[in-house]
Design an enzyme around this catalytic site. Structure first.
Site, PDB file in Angstrom:
ATOM      1  N   HIS A 197       1.077  -1.284   0.136  1.00 40.74           N
ATOM      2  CA  HIS A 197       0.417   0.334  -0.083  1.00 40.74           C
ATOM      3  C   HIS A 197       0.846   1.653  -0.134  1.00 40.74           C
ATOM      4  O   HIS A 197       2.007   1.151   0.811  1.00 40.74           O
ATOM      5  CB  HIS A 197      -0.612  -0.127   1.678  1.00 40.74           C
ATOM      6  CG  HIS A 197      -1.794   0.635   1.656  1.00 40.74           C
ATOM      7  ND1 HIS A 197      -1.811   2.126   1.754  1.00 40.74           N
ATOM      8  CD2 HIS A 197      -3.270   0.948   1.466  1.00 40.74           C
ATOM      9  CE1 HIS A 197      -2.796   3.270   1.977  1.00 40.74           C
ATOM     10  NE2 HIS A 197      -3.481   2.270   1.209  1.00 40.74           N
ATOM     11  N   ASP A 274       2.916  -4.340   8.208  1.00 43.01           N
ATOM     12  CA  ASP A 274       2.133  -4.202   7.864  1.00 43.01           C
ATOM     13  C   ASP A 274       0.693  -5.105   7.755  1.00 43.01           C
ATOM     14  O   ASP A 274       0.549  -5.642   6.997  1.00 43.01           O
ATOM     15  CB  ASP A 274       1.938  -3.614   6.406  1.00 43.01           C
ATOM     16  CG  ASP A 274       0.664  -2.648   6.166  1.00 43.01           C
ATOM     17  OD1 ASP A 274      -0.856  -2.664   6.954  1.00 43.01           O
ATOM     18  OD2 ASP A 274       0.327  -2.006   5.551  1.00 43.01           O
ATOM     19  N   GLN A 277      -4.745  -4.995   7.113  1.00 46.66           N
ATOM     20  CA  GLN A 277      -5.530  -5.476   6.197  1.00 46.66           C
ATOM     21  C   GLN A 277      -5.383  -6.987   6.948  1.00 46.66           C
ATOM     22  O   GLN A 277      -6.438  -8.154   5.664  1.00 46.66           O
ATOM     23  CB  GLN A 277      -5.187  -5.937   4.397  1.00 46.66           C
ATOM     24  CG  GLN A 277      -5.201  -4.858   3.463  1.00 46.66           C
ATOM     25  CD  GLN A 277      -7.438  -3.968   4.176  1.00 46.66           C
ATOM     26  OE1 GLN A 277      -7.537  -4.759   4.094  1.00 46.66           O
ATOM     27  NE2 GLN A 277      -7.033  -3.346   4.161  1.00 46.66           N
ATOM     28  N   LYS A 300     -10.324  -0.740  10.594  1.00 42.02           N
ATOM     29  CA  LYS A 300     -10.359  -2.172  10.013  1.00 42.02           C
ATOM     30  C   LYS A 300     -10.802  -3.163  10.920  1.00 42.02           C
ATOM     31  O   LYS A 300     -10.637  -4.357  10.218  1.00 42.02           O
ATOM     32  CB  LYS A 300      -9.260  -2.229   9.408  1.00 42.02           C
ATOM     33  CG  LYS A 300      -8.672  -1.006   8.843  1.00 42.02           C
ATOM     34  CD  LYS A 300      -8.548  -1.235   6.767  1.00 42.02           C
ATOM     35  CE  LYS A 300      -7.561   0.392   6.935  1.00 42.02           C
ATOM     36  NZ  LYS A 300      -8.182   0.017   5.310  1.00 42.02           N
ATOM     37  N   CYS A 438      -5.067   2.503  -3.326  1.00 44.91           N
ATOM     38  CA  CYS A 438      -3.866   3.197  -3.060  1.00 44.91           C
ATOM     39  C   CYS A 438      -2.431   1.625  -2.749  1.00 44.91           C
ATOM     40  O   CYS A 438      -1.963   1.702  -1.913  1.00 44.91           O
ATOM     41  CB  CYS A 438      -3.662   3.671  -1.345  1.00 44.91           C
ATOM     42  SG  CYS A 438      -4.711   5.016  -1.393  1.00 44.91           S
TER      43      CYS A 438
END
Ligand code: PMP
Length: 479
Positions: A197, A274, A277, A300, A438
């Site tokens: 991202h 990261d 997600q 999220k 993104c």
């Protein structure tokens, strides 16, 4: 004083289980006596603790006004979970019922989180760590309890390993500026992957431009999977740091983070994962993973916007420089010098999103009661079902076909732009993202500028997938 779950009428998990045992000998017992934060559809009689209890009841599809092609999620009472999310009953201005398939962008919030925010503002609101009055104590207790919940949720050794930030983007910027930038000189290298991202690209570019460092990018195969031997080849004596997404937001690929952490460590390099997600879709244990940093956004995972967390290993956080200067992060200030607080305070200058942090704690408690293994298993089935149904549509091409995927169904459709598909779905009440997500480098790797991207969460149903498939078919080319 100690503000605990009990102080606002909520039992802790042990109490909940003990309390509920006599009332819920089997699933489906009366709702009437349910504690206020209990998750609908979750039987506290399940072991261990307050886990999800399978319900042997095939999916009927009735909730979305459609019949599923086959049973999905037998054992997961999605309709009762949906009852916790008021917005899922929303009617749109065109009269259509909302079908929320934009979970990769943000998730909806359960009543338990909404109520917790209200309770904070009605009974606890104060700044934290300051003031010798009762509300300061209440809000500080609630804020620090939330930090503890985040630590437990991630499997971190202590709440002192958890820094509250606005979200993943701020978390990555924090690590880039506070930990990595001081390590960099001209010619030093940072290893990323092409799946990232923009939030896991631009912060590294900024510090590379300032220091003369270089970014190395790991490729993927045609399915969108990291090629580990190629990844390994990027490491060398000049590598100073690595950062990788756990799940690609554009393709859904679950990356082999365990192996990638080991590879980085094999070269003596620290690595950031990261988790934006992954955190809502797969169980995380940062200790087992051995990542040096793990970052995620609350929004999220059914929590408010404007709050997220950085997990950092103790020694890494101790080595890192302060991020921003200001109140809260200092022990002593003169005009000549400042002595900083130890982590995590050192990285939390100024007044944070206190209520939202408390809301994040409530969201993680909510998810924990259902159980991420249960959520993950249900979503996996739903993703398989959706993939199977969509791939029968002529002219539809999936972008991202990794063996290990979570939540994301990225596709393009022959004869229609992604904007047209997005608009067509929106007209039918179906919210998806159509754009570059993104993540331009990975889309351009496939020769694309945008895709249509439905993303699933555990409150989505096979009936909703059927609605999606029907709507896509309507504008698919007729061969
Ligand atoms: N990384 C990934 C993989 C993401 O999907 C996102 C959000 N789409 C981010 C980082 C940035 O998250 P936020 O906007 O919440 O800071």
């Amino acid at each position: 004083m100690n503000t605990t779950a009990n102080a606002y009428g909520l039992p802790d998990p042990e109490e909940l289980e003990a309390w509920a045992q006599p009332y819920f000998s089997e699933y489906g017992a009366e709702e009437a006596g349910r504690p206020p934060n209990a998750v609908s559809g979750v039987s506290p009689s399940a072991a261990p603790s307050v886990g999800y209890s399978p319900v042997v009841q095939p999916y009927t599809g009735a909730d979305a006004g459609a019949t599923a092609g086959r049973a999905v999620g037998a054992g997961f009472d999605v309709n009762r979970i949906r009852a916790d999310f008021p917005i899922l009953n929303e009617r749109l201005s065109n009269g259509k019922k909302l079908i929320w398939l934009d979970n990769g962008a943000t998730t909806q919030k359960p009543r338990q989180v909404i109520d917790r925010l209200s309770y904070f503002y009605e009974h606890e609101n104060s700044n934290v760590h300051r003031g010798a009055h009762e509300l300061a104590a209440r809000s500080t207790d609630a804020y620090e309890a939330a930090r503890n919940t985040v630590a437990k949720f991630l499997g971190a050794p202590s709440k002192d390993n958890i820094v509250f930030v606005r979200g993943t983007t701020e978390g990555i910027n924090l690590v880039a500026h506070s930990y990595v930038r001081p390590l960099l000189g001209p010619g030093d290298e940072i290893v990323l992957t092409i799946l990232e991202h923009h939030a896991n690209i631009v912060p590294w570019q900024l510090i590379a431009q300032e220091t003369g460092a270089v970014i190395k990018v790991a490729p993927v195969d045609s399915d969108g999977q990291i090629i580990l031997p190629e990844y390994t080849r990027l490491f060398g004596p000049r590598t100073r740091f690595a950062s990788v997404t756990h799940v690609s937001n554009a393709l859904g690929t679950i990356t082999p983070v365990h192996e990638m952490v080991q590879i980085a460590h094999g070269f003596g390099v620290r690595i950031l994962v990261d988790g934006a997600q992954s955190v809502a879709h797969t169980p995380i244990n940062v200790t087992a993973l051995d990542a040096d940093f793990f970052v995620f956004s609350g929004h999220k995972i059914f929590a408010p916007t404007g709050i997220g967390a950085v997990y950092g290993k103790t020694d890494a956080l101790n080595e890192a420089a302060p991020y921003q200067g200001g109140g809260n992060m200092i022990r002593d200030v003169t005009f000549e010098r400042t002595v900083y607080n130890p982590p995590p305070s050192k990285f939390e200058a100024g007044t944070g999103s206190i209520a939202d942090a408390v809301g994040l704690g409530a969201a993680l408690d909510y998810v924990s009661q259902i159980g991420l293994p249960n959520i993950s298993a249900y979503e996996h089935e739903l993703l398989d079902y959706a993939t199977c149904e969509l791939c029968g549509i002529k002219g539809l091409r999936f972008i991202g076909t990794a063996k290990e995927k979570a939540s994301v169904l990225s596709f393009v459709l022959e004869g229609a732009t992604t904007e047209q598909v997005g608009k067509h779905l929106a007209d039918r009440g179906i919210a998806v993202r159509a754009g570059h997500h993104c993540a331009q480098p990975i889309l351009r790797h496939y020769g694309l500028e945008s895709t249509v991207r439905p993303t699933l969460a555990f409150y989505n149903t096979a009936g909703e997938v059927d609605e999606l498939v029907r709507a896509v078919r309507e504008i698919a080319p007729k061969f």
